[in-house]
Motif scaffolding. Structure first.
Motif, PDB file in Angstrom:
ATOM      1  N   THR A  78       4.386   4.978  -7.075  1.00 28.17           N
ATOM      2  CA  THR A  78       4.262   5.349  -5.655  1.00 28.17           C
ATOM      3  C   THR A  78       3.346   5.524  -4.988  1.00 28.17           C
ATOM      4  O   THR A  78       2.818   4.078  -4.917  1.00 28.17           O
ATOM      5  CB  THR A  78       5.432   5.948  -4.910  1.00 28.17           C
ATOM      6  N   ASN A  82       1.085   1.405  -3.548  1.00 26.15           N
ATOM      7  CA  ASN A  82       0.920   2.329  -1.954  1.00 26.15           C
ATOM      8  C   ASN A  82      -0.529   1.482  -2.205  1.00 26.15           C
ATOM      9  O   ASN A  82      -0.603   0.364  -0.484  1.00 26.15           O
ATOM     10  CB  ASN A  82       1.231   3.241  -1.197  1.00 26.15           C
ATOM     11  N   ILE A  85      -0.982  -1.882  -1.957  1.00 25.61           N
ATOM     12  CA  ILE A  85      -0.782  -2.991  -1.515  1.00 25.61           C
ATOM     13  C   ILE A  85      -1.317  -2.713  -0.141  1.00 25.61           C
ATOM     14  O   ILE A  85      -2.289  -3.816   0.643  1.00 25.61           O
ATOM     15  CB  ILE A  85       0.991  -2.641  -0.586  1.00 25.61           C
ATOM     16  N   ASP A  86      -1.979  -1.709  -0.007  1.00 31.78           N
ATOM     17  CA  ASP A  86      -2.532  -1.236   1.732  1.00 31.78           C
ATOM     18  C   ASP A  86      -4.095  -1.676   1.430  1.00 31.78           C
ATOM     19  O   ASP A  86      -4.383  -2.450   2.308  1.00 31.78           O
ATOM     20  CB  ASP A  86      -2.923  -0.003   1.544  1.00 31.78           C
ATOM     21  N   THR A 175       7.817 -12.541  -4.131  1.00 28.70           N
ATOM     22  CA  THR A 175       7.572 -11.568  -4.788  1.00 28.70           C
ATOM     23  C   THR A 175       6.624 -11.948  -3.546  1.00 28.70           C
ATOM     24  O   THR A 175       5.741 -10.900  -2.560  1.00 28.70           O
ATOM     25  CB  THR A 175       6.289 -11.493  -5.476  1.00 28.70           C
ATOM     26  N   GLY A 178       8.108 -10.584  -0.245  1.00 32.88           N
ATOM     27  CA  GLY A 178       8.050  -9.463  -1.103  1.00 32.88           C
ATOM     28  C   GLY A 178       7.346  -9.542   0.382  1.00 32.88           C
ATOM     29  O   GLY A 178       6.917  -7.684   0.897  1.00 32.88           O
ATOM     30  N   TYR A 179       6.023  -8.995  -0.416  1.00 23.50           N
ATOM     31  CA  TYR A 179       4.594  -8.251  -0.118  1.00 23.50           C
ATOM     32  C   TYR A 179       4.392  -8.697   1.258  1.00 23.50           C
ATOM     33  O   TYR A 179       4.073  -7.696   2.051  1.00 23.50           O
ATOM     34  CB  TYR A 179       3.533  -9.090  -0.251  1.00 23.50           C
ATOM     35  N   VAL A 181       6.580  -8.680   3.310  1.00 20.51           N
ATOM     36  CA  VAL A 181       7.377  -7.836   5.219  1.00 20.51           C
ATOM     37  C   VAL A 181       6.980  -6.311   4.843  1.00 20.51           C
ATOM     38  O   VAL A 181       6.717  -6.012   5.984  1.00 20.51           O
ATOM     39  CB  VAL A 181       9.388  -8.096   4.496  1.00 20.51           C
ATOM     40  N   ASP A 182       6.505  -6.357   3.371  1.00 19.92           N
ATOM     41  CA  ASP A 182       6.297  -4.646   3.026  1.00 19.92           C
ATOM     42  C   ASP A 182       4.529  -4.392   4.141  1.00 19.92           C
ATOM     43  O   ASP A 182       4.500  -3.762   4.829  1.00 19.92           O
ATOM     44  CB  ASP A 182       5.257  -4.474   1.616  1.00 19.92           C
ATOM     45  N   ALA A 183       3.856  -5.943   3.887  1.00 19.50           N
ATOM     46  CA  ALA A 183       2.598  -5.936   5.527  1.00 19.50           C
ATOM     47  C   ALA A 183       3.054  -6.005   6.451  1.00 19.50           C
ATOM     48  O   ALA A 183       2.066  -4.629   7.408  1.00 19.50           O
ATOM     49  CB  ALA A 183       2.169  -7.231   5.133  1.00 19.50           C
ATOM     50  N   HIS A 185       6.050  -3.906   7.660  1.00 26.06           N
ATOM     51  CA  HIS A 185       6.130  -2.590   7.673  1.00 26.06           C
ATOM     52  C   HIS A 185       5.019  -1.620   7.750  1.00 26.06           C
ATOM     53  O   HIS A 185       4.670  -0.739   8.829  1.00 26.06           O
ATOM     54  CB  HIS A 185       7.186  -2.234   6.554  1.00 26.06           C
ATOM     55  N   ARG A 186       4.246  -2.649   6.805  1.00 22.15           N
ATOM     56  CA  ARG A 186       2.796  -1.318   6.859  1.00 22.15           C
ATOM     57  C   ARG A 186       1.592  -1.624   8.838  1.00 22.15           C
ATOM     58  O   ARG A 186       0.653  -1.233   8.140  1.00 22.15           O
ATOM     59  CB  ARG A 186       2.131  -1.678   5.906  1.00 22.15           C
TER      60      ARG A 186
END
Length: 303
Positions: A78, A82, A85-86, A175, A178-179, A181-183, A185-186
């Motif tokens: 994890t 993370n 992604i970050d 994919t 999803g990236y 959406v994660d961005a 959220h972050r």
């Protein structure tokens, strides 16, 4: 002695890193050696006067970390995910904001200070003071906050699924969706973690000679061409610097570091906690080597 220019630059670079080398040798190297020894041993704290007793157990702690411990492999994966992604999001956001606040406009000094403010507020002393102040607040804004949020929620009826379906209808891969959406959220964490990177990129942008842009403008270069042919190559060395800094900074606050800390200082399992620390450190070093090899070949160094 007559020294070549390259030799003189090498000596200057060695003098520049000498404080780090001295500090590493006298303050960090011994801790690393002790951690390696503990990772291969059963560690028992004998007492305040007797110190620590270590008995060699080969690779038992390493085997337990991946086969017996219930959460370490998942936490390590994890933390790495993370980071993957970050880091690109932080670098892109930092460069974008540095380009904006490098423009000439009124109040740009205040704007620059605002973007660097999360770094100051993130200091442990400041963070603890803010938490204490928040805990002591009675009345005022705190009771009204849920009501304000409720009123905003009732007025801002945003259907997130609508935008997800729209992206899907545009044949964008799941994919990538999803990236994105994660961005989103972050975004809060990205802004908080981008203060130092923005300052570094801003310094890089201000170091580019204005005459280079004037020559490009005379030659008829468009802003798009100016960015990709002048700005981006000139700041590319600092991109590598920021990527390295961001990777290390993301791991210092990652769940695997928290797990290692709690295993040592809460569970008093020094051997297993040392394994967690070493494996996460080796993972960071491996990622840094890969990133340096990839970006180093595409980095432009002005001579």
């Amino acid at each position: 002695m007559k020294l070549t220019l390259a030799r003189k630059k090498s000596i200057v670079g060695l003098i520049f890193v000498m404080p780090f080398l001295i500090g590493f040798t006298f303050f960090i190297a011994y801790g690393i050696i002790t951690t390696v020894r503990m990772s291969f041993s059963d560690v028992i704290v004998a007492g305040a006067t007797s110190g620590v007793e270590m008995s060699w157990n080969n690779f038992v702690n390493y085997i337990n970390a991946f086969t017996v411990h219930p959460t370490f492999p998942e936490v390590l994966g994890t933390s790495i995910l993370n980071m993957i992604i970050d880091v690109p999001l932080i670098i892109f956001f930092s460069l974008f904001m540095a380009l904006l606040i490098n423009q000439k406009f009124r109040g740009r000094t205040i704007v620059r200070a605002i973007f660097f403010m999360p770094v100051i507020l993130g200091a442990p002393a400041i963070a603890n003071a803010l938490l204490a102040a928040r805990a002591m607040m009675v009345g005022g804004v705190s009771p009204a906050s849920p009501e304000v949020m409720a009123s905003l929620g009732s007025n801002l009826n945003v259907d997130v699924n609508y935008y997800l379906y729209m992206l899907s209808d545009l044949a964008i891969p799941e994919t990538l969706i999803g990236y994105i959406v994660d961005a989103v959220h972050r975004i809060n964490n990205i802004i908080i973690a981008s203060g130092v990177q923005i300052v570094i990129f801003l310094a890089a942008l201000q170091s580019i000679p204005p005459t280079v842009y004037e020559a490009a403008k005379i030659e008829g270069a468009t802003p798009y061409e100016t960015f990709w042919l002048i700005t981006f190559p000139m700041v590319s060395p600092l991109i590598l610097t920021n990527v390295v800094y961001t990777i290390i900074d993301s791991f210092t606050t990652s769940p695997v570091v928290t797990l290692s800390y709690s295993t040592i200082f809460s569970d008093y399992n020094y051997g297993l906690g040392s394994v967690f620390s070493l494996i996460s450190s080796l993972a960071v070093c491996l990622i840094l080597v890969i990133v340096a090899l990839i970006l180093g070949k595409r980095t432009f160094y002005q001579t």
